[in-house]
Design an enzyme around this catalytic site. Structure first.
Site, PDB file in Angstrom:
ATOM      1  N   LYS A 107      33.950  12.214  11.779  1.00 51.52           N
ATOM      2  CA  LYS A 107      32.858  11.962  12.727  1.00 51.52           C
ATOM      3  C   LYS A 107      32.631  13.202  13.616  1.00 51.52           C
ATOM      4  CE  LYS A 107      33.562   6.947  12.845  1.00 51.52           C
ATOM      5  NZ  LYS A 107      33.847   5.779  13.696  1.00 51.52           N
TER       6      LYS A 107
ATOM      7  N   TYR B 283      25.877   1.660   8.544  1.00 51.56           N
ATOM      8  CA  TYR B 283      26.589   0.508   9.104  1.00 51.56           C
ATOM      9  C   TYR B 283      25.828  -0.777   8.773  1.00 51.56           C
ATOM     10  CZ  TYR B 283      29.789   3.596  11.619  1.00 51.56           C
ATOM     11  OH  TYR B 283      30.759   4.516  11.924  1.00 51.56           O
TER      12      TYR B 283
ATOM     13  N   ARG C 296      42.161   3.843   4.383  1.00 53.02           N
ATOM     14  CA  ARG C 296      42.185   3.003   5.595  1.00 53.02           C
ATOM     15  C   ARG C 296      43.534   3.154   6.306  1.00 53.02           C
ATOM     16  NH1 ARG C 296      37.795   1.002   8.146  1.00 53.02           N
ATOM     17  NH2 ARG C 296      39.085  -0.603   9.060  1.00 53.02           N
TER      18      ARG C 296
ATOM     19  N   THR D 220      41.051   0.772  14.362  1.00 48.12           N
ATOM     20  CA  THR D 220      39.776   1.232  14.944  1.00 48.12           C
ATOM     21  C   THR D 220      39.929   1.780  16.363  1.00 48.12           C
ATOM     22  OG1 THR D 220      38.673  -0.517  13.683  1.00 48.12           O
ATOM     23  CG2 THR D 220      37.405   0.513  15.452  1.00 48.12           C
TER      24      THR D 220
ATOM     25  N   ARG E 206      43.753   8.492  13.508  1.00 50.15           N
ATOM     26  CA  ARG E 206      43.275   8.044  14.828  1.00 50.15           C
ATOM     27  C   ARG E 206      44.416   7.963  15.840  1.00 50.15           C
ATOM     28  NH1 ARG E 206      39.559   3.187  12.259  1.00 50.15           N
ATOM     29  NH2 ARG E 206      37.594   4.327  12.041  1.00 50.15           N
TER      30      ARG E 206
ATOM     31  N   ASN F 256      36.655   7.919  17.789  1.00 49.79           N
ATOM     32  CA  ASN F 256      37.854   7.690  16.964  1.00 49.79           C
ATOM     33  C   ASN F 256      37.891   8.527  15.686  1.00 49.79           C
ATOM     34  OD1 ASN F 256      35.910   6.326  15.560  1.00 49.79           O
ATOM     35  ND2 ASN F 256      37.019   4.392  15.420  1.00 49.79           N
TER      36      ASN F 256
ATOM     37  N   GLU G 120      28.297   2.776   0.380  1.00 44.18           N
ATOM     38  CA  GLU G 120      28.318   4.006   1.186  1.00 44.18           C
ATOM     39  C   GLU G 120      28.261   5.260   0.300  1.00 44.18           C
ATOM     40  OE1 GLU G 120      30.665   1.939   4.958  1.00 44.18           O
ATOM     41  OE2 GLU G 120      31.707   3.461   3.816  1.00 44.18           O
TER      42      GLU G 120
HETATM   43  O1  CDP Z   1      35.593   2.085  11.691  1.00 42.08           O
HETATM   44  P1  CDP Z   1      36.273   0.741  11.459  1.00 42.08           P
HETATM   45  O2  CDP Z   1      35.962   0.176  10.094  1.00 42.08           O
HETATM   46  O3  CDP Z   1      37.743   0.793  11.727  1.00 42.08           O
HETATM   47  O4  CDP Z   1      35.707  -0.267  12.555  1.00 42.08           O
HETATM   48  P2  CDP Z   1      34.363  -1.134  12.602  1.00 42.08           P
HETATM   49  O5  CDP Z   1      34.735  -2.432  13.230  1.00 42.08           O
HETATM   50  O6  CDP Z   1      33.697  -1.194  11.277  1.00 42.08           O
HETATM   51  O7  CDP Z   1      33.481  -0.353  13.651  1.00 42.08           O
HETATM   52  C1  CDP Z   1      32.729   0.784  13.300  1.00 42.08           C
HETATM   53  C2  CDP Z   1      32.848   1.809  14.402  1.00 42.08           C
HETATM   54  O8  CDP Z   1      32.265   1.292  15.595  1.00 42.08           O
HETATM   55  C3  CDP Z   1      34.261   2.172  14.847  1.00 42.08           C
HETATM   56  O9  CDP Z   1      34.905   3.095  13.995  1.00 42.08           O
HETATM   57  C4  CDP Z   1      33.999   2.751  16.211  1.00 42.08           C
HETATM   58  O10 CDP Z   1      33.494   4.076  16.113  1.00 42.08           O
HETATM   59  C5  CDP Z   1      32.882   1.843  16.738  1.00 42.08           C
HETATM   60  N1  CDP Z   1      33.388   0.744  17.591  1.00 42.08           N
HETATM   61  C6  CDP Z   1      33.374   0.907  18.980  1.00 42.08           C
HETATM   62  O11 CDP Z   1      32.959   1.964  19.471  1.00 42.08           O
HETATM   63  N2  CDP Z   1      33.795  -0.101  19.776  1.00 42.08           N
HETATM   64  C7  CDP Z   1      34.242  -1.254  19.259  1.00 42.08           C
HETATM   65  N3  CDP Z   1      34.615  -2.239  20.072  1.00 42.08           N
HETATM   66  C8  CDP Z   1      34.277  -1.431  17.868  1.00 42.08           C
HETATM   67  C9  CDP Z   1      33.848  -0.402  17.055  1.00 42.08           C
HETATM   68 MG    MG Z   2      34.178  -0.568   9.389  1.00 42.04          MG
END
Ligand code: CDP
Ligand code: MG
Length: 217
Positions: free
Chosen positions: A30, A70, A140, A146, A157, A177, A191
């Site tokens: 990112k 997304y 992952r 996350t 992360r 992150n 994707e």
């Molecule tokens: O990236 P990941 O699959 O781990 O998490 P996600 O639930 O699919 O969320 C996508 C992205 O949203 C995360 O990687 C974060 O950059 C952001 N996010 C955030 O800023 N705050 C949250 N409470 C949840 C997600």
């Molecule tokens: Mg995700």
């Protein structure tokens, strides 16, 4: 070795094993990862795990691409974003509503999503297709959880980011992150198709393929 199986069964099994060995996932460094000079470190971890980068490019994504990337119309996923923010309050004696302005997962998730769309356009990203045994789950694992402050040490992360939704929310931004990785087969396929549609995915062998992936003795 004599096996009591039919030809069809063997062919099916061989195909399944081939698919597992060549599973592909999408991942992305990112904007904060690029701007912090972590491209090499992140790719090093992927390669050290025995996985193979088979496509890669750098670009600054626009809003349209991020909205397609997304699952922005998936209400469950949006509510999950909100719920993850709430879990950022674990161990703190703060009220959900006072902190985030709402205790509704979907409403909170929508606000996380708009911050996320802005964050992802804030600079160049490095988009990649990575291949190898159980690549989706492996990448992952390399990424970690996350929320940076919950991500385990030893993960991308966990080792290189420290952020929390509470702090991010006060500043009206998404958490930073560093890294994205597809969560499952469906996400990986869509994707890869979105970011590398019509582009060449390379095919090559690693020098240690035989030792890692085969019975070489
Ligand atoms: O990236 P990941 O699959 O781990 O998490 P996600 O639930 O699919 O969320 C996508 C992205 O949203 C995360 O990687 C974060 O950059 C952001 N996010 C955030 O800023 N705050 C949250 N409470 C949840 C997600
Ligand atoms: Mg995700």
């Amino acid at each position: 070795m004599a096996k009591n199986t039919t030809k069809d069964y063997d062919a099916e099994l061989n195909k399944t094993i081939f698919d597992i060995k060549h599973q592909r996932t999408f991942c992305m460094i990112k904007p904060d990862g690029v701007m912090r000079g972590l491209i090499g470190e992140i790719i090093r971890r992927i390669e050290k795990a025995g996985l193979k980068v088979v496509a890669m490019k750098m670009l600054t994504p626009d809003e349209d691409l991020i909205k397609k990337h997304y699952p922005t119309s998936d209400e469950k996923w949006i509510a999950r974003l909100g719920n993850k923010s709430k879990s950022g309050l674990d161990g703190l004696s703060l009220d959900v509503k006072d902190t985030f302005g709402t205790d509704d997962d979907t409403e909170l998730g929508q606000s996380v999503l708009s911050g996320l769309i802005e964050y992802m356009q804030s600079g160049p990203v490095v988009a990649m297709v990575v291949e190898g045994i159980q690549a989706i789950e492996m990448v992952r694992k390399l990424a970690g959880a996350t929320l940076p402050f919950k991500a385990e040490m030893g993960t991308i992360r966990g080792d290189f980011s420290v952020d929390s939704p509470v702090v991010a929310n006060v500043e009206g931004r998404s958490i930073h992150n560093l890294f994205h990785a597809s969560e499952n087969v469906k996400e990986a396929e869509s994707e890869i198709n979105l970011w590398f549609k019509g582009e060449i995915i390379c095919d090559y062998s690693l020098g240690n393929d035989d030792i890692m992936y085969c019975k070489h003795y």
